[in-house]
Design an enzyme around this catalytic site. Sequence first.
Site, mmCIF file in Angstrom:
data_model
loop_
_atom_site.group_PDB
_atom_site.id
_atom_site.type_symbol
_atom_site.label_atom_id
_atom_site.label_comp_id
_atom_site.label_asym_id
_atom_site.label_seq_id
_atom_site.Cartn_x
_atom_site.Cartn_y
_atom_site.Cartn_z
ATOM 1 N N LEU A 187 69.576 96.711 -24.143
ATOM 2 C CA LEU A 187 69.031 96.127 -25.374
ATOM 3 C C LEU A 187 68.585 97.239 -26.311
ATOM 4 C CD1 LEU A 187 66.939 93.141 -23.989
ATOM 5 C CD2 LEU A 187 69.405 93.345 -24.383
ATOM 6 N N ARG B 123 57.317 101.184 -35.571
ATOM 7 C CA ARG B 123 56.171 102.080 -35.349
ATOM 8 C C ARG B 123 56.560 103.560 -35.357
ATOM 9 N NH1 ARG B 123 53.936 99.031 -30.201
ATOM 10 N NH2 ARG B 123 55.981 98.044 -30.339
ATOM 11 N N LYS C 253 65.377 103.661 -33.929
ATOM 12 C CA LYS C 253 64.572 104.146 -32.791
ATOM 13 C C LYS C 253 65.422 104.725 -31.667
ATOM 14 C CE LYS C 253 62.067 101.321 -29.990
ATOM 15 N NZ LYS C 253 60.865 100.599 -29.533
ATOM 16 N N THR D 298 64.018 89.412 -26.984
ATOM 17 C CA THR D 298 64.837 90.014 -25.924
ATOM 18 C C THR D 298 65.773 88.993 -25.266
ATOM 19 O OG1 THR D 298 62.904 89.715 -24.485
ATOM 20 C CG2 THR D 298 63.256 91.915 -25.379
ATOM 21 N N GLY E 245 67.014 100.180 -24.433
ATOM 22 C CA GLY E 245 67.362 101.424 -25.120
ATOM 23 C C GLY E 245 66.166 102.316 -25.373
ATOM 24 N N TYR F 98 76.789 144.956 -37.162
ATOM 25 C CA TYR F 98 77.569 143.719 -37.129
ATOM 26 C C TYR F 98 78.962 144.005 -36.576
ATOM 27 C CZ TYR F 98 80.333 139.686 -38.316
ATOM 28 O OH TYR F 98 81.170 138.606 -38.223
ATOM 29 N N ASN G 16 84.937 142.352 -41.484
ATOM 30 C CA ASN G 16 86.064 141.581 -40.940
ATOM 31 C C ASN G 16 86.671 140.618 -41.950
ATOM 32 O OD1 ASN G 16 83.584 140.161 -40.815
ATOM 33 N ND2 ASN G 16 84.470 138.689 -39.398
ATOM 34 N N TYR G 17 85.986 140.408 -43.056
ATOM 35 C CA TYR G 17 86.351 139.311 -43.969
ATOM 36 C C TYR G 17 86.645 139.876 -45.346
ATOM 37 C CZ TYR G 17 85.698 134.709 -46.230
ATOM 38 O OH TYR G 17 85.860 133.544 -46.930
ATOM 39 N N SER H 53 76.301 156.535 -37.890
ATOM 40 C CA SER H 53 75.372 155.622 -38.551
ATOM 41 C C SER H 53 75.895 155.210 -39.911
ATOM 42 C CB SER H 53 74.022 156.305 -38.745
ATOM 43 O OG SER H 53 73.477 156.605 -37.481
HETATM 44 C C1 UD1 Z 1 59.090 93.893 -23.775
HETATM 45 C C2 UD1 Z 1 58.814 92.780 -22.773
HETATM 46 C C3 UD1 Z 1 57.487 93.055 -22.060
HETATM 47 C C4 UD1 Z 1 57.545 94.428 -21.402
HETATM 48 C C5 UD1 Z 1 57.899 95.507 -22.401
HETATM 49 C C6 UD1 Z 1 58.142 96.812 -21.690
HETATM 50 C C7 UD1 Z 1 59.776 90.695 -23.615
HETATM 51 C C8 UD1 Z 1 59.512 89.422 -24.297
HETATM 52 N N1 UD1 Z 1 58.746 91.515 -23.445
HETATM 53 O O1 UD1 Z 1 58.085 93.849 -24.769
HETATM 54 O O2 UD1 Z 1 57.247 92.069 -21.078
HETATM 55 O O3 UD1 Z 1 56.289 94.721 -20.808
HETATM 56 O O4 UD1 Z 1 59.118 95.158 -23.113
HETATM 57 O O5 UD1 Z 1 58.420 97.851 -22.575
HETATM 58 O O6 UD1 Z 1 60.887 90.928 -23.158
HETATM 59 N N2 UD1 Z 1 65.315 94.150 -28.515
HETATM 60 C C9 UD1 Z 1 66.518 93.702 -28.997
HETATM 61 N N3 UD1 Z 1 66.559 92.567 -29.744
HETATM 62 C C10 UD1 Z 1 65.454 91.855 -30.018
HETATM 63 C C11 UD1 Z 1 64.207 92.304 -29.526
HETATM 64 C C12 UD1 Z 1 64.171 93.448 -28.775
HETATM 65 O O7 UD1 Z 1 67.554 94.329 -28.766
HETATM 66 O O8 UD1 Z 1 65.581 90.820 -30.695
HETATM 67 C C13 UD1 Z 1 65.277 95.378 -27.725
HETATM 68 C C14 UD1 Z 1 64.482 96.485 -28.375
HETATM 69 O O9 UD1 Z 1 65.338 97.321 -29.150
HETATM 70 C C15 UD1 Z 1 63.943 97.244 -27.173
HETATM 71 C C16 UD1 Z 1 63.797 96.165 -26.113
HETATM 72 O O10 UD1 Z 1 64.630 95.104 -26.510
HETATM 73 O O11 UD1 Z 1 64.837 98.214 -26.701
HETATM 74 C C17 UD1 Z 1 62.359 95.698 -25.959
HETATM 75 O O12 UD1 Z 1 61.918 95.173 -27.181
HETATM 76 P P1 UD1 Z 1 60.432 95.377 -27.688
HETATM 77 O O13 UD1 Z 1 60.283 94.695 -28.983
HETATM 78 O O14 UD1 Z 1 60.051 96.804 -27.600
HETATM 79 O O15 UD1 Z 1 59.640 94.531 -26.593
HETATM 80 P P2 UD1 Z 1 58.158 94.706 -26.164
HETATM 81 O O16 UD1 Z 1 57.278 93.985 -27.106
HETATM 82 O O17 UD1 Z 1 57.872 96.129 -25.890
HETATM 83 MG MG MG Z 2 58.977 98.044 -26.367
#
Ligand code: UD1
Ligand code: MG
Length: 466
Positions: A8, A15, A22, A85, A107, A370, A390-391, A409
């Site tokens: 993911l 942030r 990111k 997620t 990711g 050089y 050289n150039y 020298s």
């Molecule tokens: C998530 C977990 C949380 C866990 C934490 C650990 C959920 C609901 N929560 O929270 O339980 O403790 O990670 O770090 O799963 N992403 C997508 N698409 C989306 C949302 C997120 O690809 O729509 C990816 C983000 O890029 C990231 C990962 O999923 O790589 C986690 O997303 P993030 O928003 O950081 O979740 P957390 O709030 O940290």
């Molecule tokens: Mg996270």
Amino acid sequence: MTLSIVILAAGQGKRMNSALPKVLQPLAGRPLLGHVLDAARALDPAAVHVVYGHGGDQVRAALDGALKAAASRSSWVLQAEQKGTGHAVQQALPALRDDEIALILYGDVPLVQPETLRALVALAGPKSLGLLTVELDDPTGYGRIVRDARGKVLRIVEQKDANARERRIREGNTGIMAVPVKRLRGWLGRLRNANAQGEYYLTDIIAMAVKDKVKVAPLAAPTVSEVLGINDRIQLAEAECALQHSRARALMVAGATLADTMRVDVRGEVVVGRDVFIDINAVFEGRVVLGDGVVVGPGCILRDCEIAAGVRLNAYCVIEGATVGAGAIIGPFARLRPGAALGPEVHIGNFVEIKNSTMGEGSKANHLVYVGDASVGARANIGAGTIVANYDGANKHHTAIGADAHTGSNSVLVAPVTVGDGATVGAGSTITKDVPAGTLAVARGKQVHIEGWKRPTKRGGGPAKS
Ligand code: UD1
Ligand code: MG
């Protein structure tokens, strides 16, 4: 069951306050997602799918090669809108097969170790799923693992949805899980977004699994740093610190002494022999090989190079794409550029630059030199201030300097030109024609003396003012 990995990586990473998505933020010189792809590849999976969204083209361009290398079946899955997620994994469902285990990685969790993931995958089967958890001193921000009195996992509650009692739970969800695809499909279809964030939470499938009598097998991560999630630059710095420390330990285990384990940066791969010494603030990039007994002075930057046994790199050398023969002494303040191939016992001193050139055994260039596109014979001495021109402004040309030749020298060798074996070039010469072996070449204005010459004096007399 075969293994498919879903990573993911669609989140924006607000942030970070960065123009860079990111998952492209560099950790030890490699994008976060690159580290995750490396871990995925180490599991030898049947397929890898990356769910991407924010900074899509940039992310794909940067990591398409790494994704293709991770598995023979791979794909980029677009999640156009980030709805959580669970929604993200849903986008990958068409690419998954019912008889597979899906390992879900993030990711932004880059330090996870293949051994841990293998153990997690081993817990998953048609009727069981593996959940990677972590015991935290401060679980703020993490989903919490809710267990019953007998320790059985019941569900995961997100921080923002948790009550005061649940917030006191210190077992956090890493987000990483291994799930049978057939079950996953059913559960994801039933997700609802009635929660504090209005998102489709992947974490909600745990309660569904419990209800459906699918075994939830938790696995505690061996270390916290392995599952560090990176959401801001402070966490990025913490991960960098953890990774550099583990790389420093590996160097020590392999036979290197480090002047300070916190002041060495490995942004690639370093292979060390025995009794190597690495002084403070050395930076290694690409693939670097250091032979037995090599000394790397403070502040050296080495990228894609091979340094043979017993070489001493004095302070502040920058070496890229070069090879250095056994027993050579380089620097301080020397620059070896791509294609520099130095033989054994070569001496390169301060403010010397060597590019695309060979230097024979025991040859020397000790001060302000050089050498570009040249071959230098054994024992030749390149005098202070010698420049190989050289150039010509359009093309580069080759210069050959024979064995035992000396250049005086401040001499300029205008390429293409040959200085024969044992020849000597007088100081201050500009050499445009080949110098025969064993001769002295002098190509400079002759010194003359003008007797009785008077300095000009200031009009109106009085001492001259400057
Ligand atoms: C998530 C977990 C949380 C866990 C934490 C650990 C959920 C609901 N929560 O929270 O339980 O403790 O990670 O770090 O799963 N992403 C997508 N698409 C989306 C949302 C997120 O690809 O729509 C990816 C983000 O890029 C990231 C990962 O999923 O790589 C986690 O997303 P993030 O928003 O950081 O979740 P957390 O709030 O940290
Ligand atoms: Mg996270």
